[in-house]
Design a protein around this motif. Sequence first.
Motif, PDB file in Angstrom:
ATOM      1  N   CYS A 140      -2.224 -18.575  -6.083  1.00 62.50           N
ATOM      2  CA  CYS A 140      -3.451 -18.971  -5.419  1.00 62.50           C
ATOM      3  C   CYS A 140      -4.617 -18.391  -6.217  1.00 62.50           C
ATOM      4  CB  CYS A 140      -3.445 -18.437  -3.993  1.00 62.50           C
ATOM      5  SG  CYS A 140      -4.885 -18.887  -3.061  1.00 62.50           S
TER       6      CYS A 140
ATOM      7  N   LEU B 222      -8.742 -17.831  -6.145  1.00 63.49           N
ATOM      8  CA  LEU B 222      -9.947 -17.849  -5.326  1.00 63.49           C
ATOM      9  C   LEU B 222     -11.164 -17.896  -6.230  1.00 63.49           C
ATOM     10  CD1 LEU B 222      -8.982 -14.972  -2.892  1.00 63.49           C
ATOM     11  CD2 LEU B 222      -8.641 -17.398  -2.550  1.00 63.49           C
TER      12      LEU B 222
ATOM     13  N   LEU C  88     -11.151  -7.542  -1.691  1.00 63.28           N
ATOM     14  CA  LEU C  88     -10.001  -8.312  -1.225  1.00 63.28           C
ATOM     15  C   LEU C  88      -8.691  -7.724  -1.754  1.00 63.28           C
ATOM     16  CD1 LEU C  88      -8.692 -10.687   0.225  1.00 63.28           C
ATOM     17  CD2 LEU C  88      -9.063 -12.034  -1.844  1.00 63.28           C
TER      18      LEU C  88
ATOM     19  N   LEU D  99      -0.028 -15.377   1.652  1.00 62.10           N
ATOM     20  CA  LEU D  99      -1.139 -14.428   1.701  1.00 62.10           C
ATOM     21  C   LEU D  99      -1.652 -14.334   3.130  1.00 62.10           C
ATOM     22  CD1 LEU D  99      -3.215 -15.462  -1.432  1.00 62.10           C
ATOM     23  CD2 LEU D  99      -1.994 -13.324  -1.102  1.00 62.10           C
TER      24      LEU D  99
ATOM     25  N   TRP E 190      -4.185 -14.995   5.299  1.00 65.91           N
ATOM     26  CA  TRP E 190      -5.390 -15.805   5.144  1.00 65.91           C
ATOM     27  C   TRP E 190      -6.578 -15.247   5.905  1.00 65.91           C
ATOM     28  CZ3 TRP E 190      -5.498 -18.575   1.075  1.00 65.91           C
ATOM     29  CH2 TRP E 190      -4.320 -19.073   0.552  1.00 65.91           C
TER      30      TRP E 190
ATOM     31  N   VAL F 109      -8.231 -13.089   3.421  1.00 60.66           N
ATOM     32  CA  VAL F 109      -8.836 -13.913   2.353  1.00 60.66           C
ATOM     33  C   VAL F 109     -10.141 -14.527   2.839  1.00 60.66           C
ATOM     34  CG1 VAL F 109      -8.513 -15.985   0.954  1.00 60.66           C
ATOM     35  CG2 VAL F 109      -6.629 -14.366   1.213  1.00 60.66           C
TER      36      VAL F 109
ATOM     37  N   VAL G 192     -10.605 -22.321  -2.698  1.00 65.27           N
ATOM     38  CA  VAL G 192      -9.262 -21.792  -2.869  1.00 65.27           C
ATOM     39  C   VAL G 192      -8.426 -22.892  -3.507  1.00 65.27           C
ATOM     40  CG1 VAL G 192      -7.219 -20.900  -1.704  1.00 65.27           C
ATOM     41  CG2 VAL G 192      -9.482 -20.301  -0.846  1.00 65.27           C
TER      42      VAL G 192
END
Length: 176
Positions: free
Chosen positions: A4, A6, A17, A157, A159, A162, A170
């Motif tokens: 993933c 970001l 994060l 993850l 979320w 996030v 994303v």
Amino acid sequence: MPVCVLVLNERDAAESLVTSLRDAGTHLLRVALVAPDAEPTSSGGPTAERIDDVDLLNPSLARNRRQRSMSRWLMPFGFLAGATFTQITTLDTFARFGTIGEVVIGGLLGLGSGLMGSYAAAASVPSDNEDGVRILRNRHKENSWLLLLETRPGVELPWTLVQKVRPQQVVRLSEL
């Protein structure tokens, strides 16, 4: 592996994060912070990488990896095919080198053909991540920070963590 990426406005959001994910016990296989070209890559926190150094975000590195992988089996196959072709035909193209030399030269020509084939095949096979990588490279050109997070298969993850850093975008890259 689930990957993933970001897209963030600032480095502090990425660092907070990563710290939050580690505090929450999320096991990350890989974390890569990619700095915009205009920003310095090191400023007290974790060192940021250049986008061209991250293999998942650089199509030419992925193509080179595919080419090396394909050449491992195409070159020996080409050598065997060239040597076999030389044996089963009645052509005497390299007869002045003797029967063994003629077979070896035919094999070497087949080996070269396998090498050329690996380059052609690697260039013609598109990556599953091509669209996602193009989007991320465009965001990078717009001076955004990229945070690449790779987890184990089957691990999602958190979320909620996030979303607290409010990413611009994303992008999920498919398994490699």
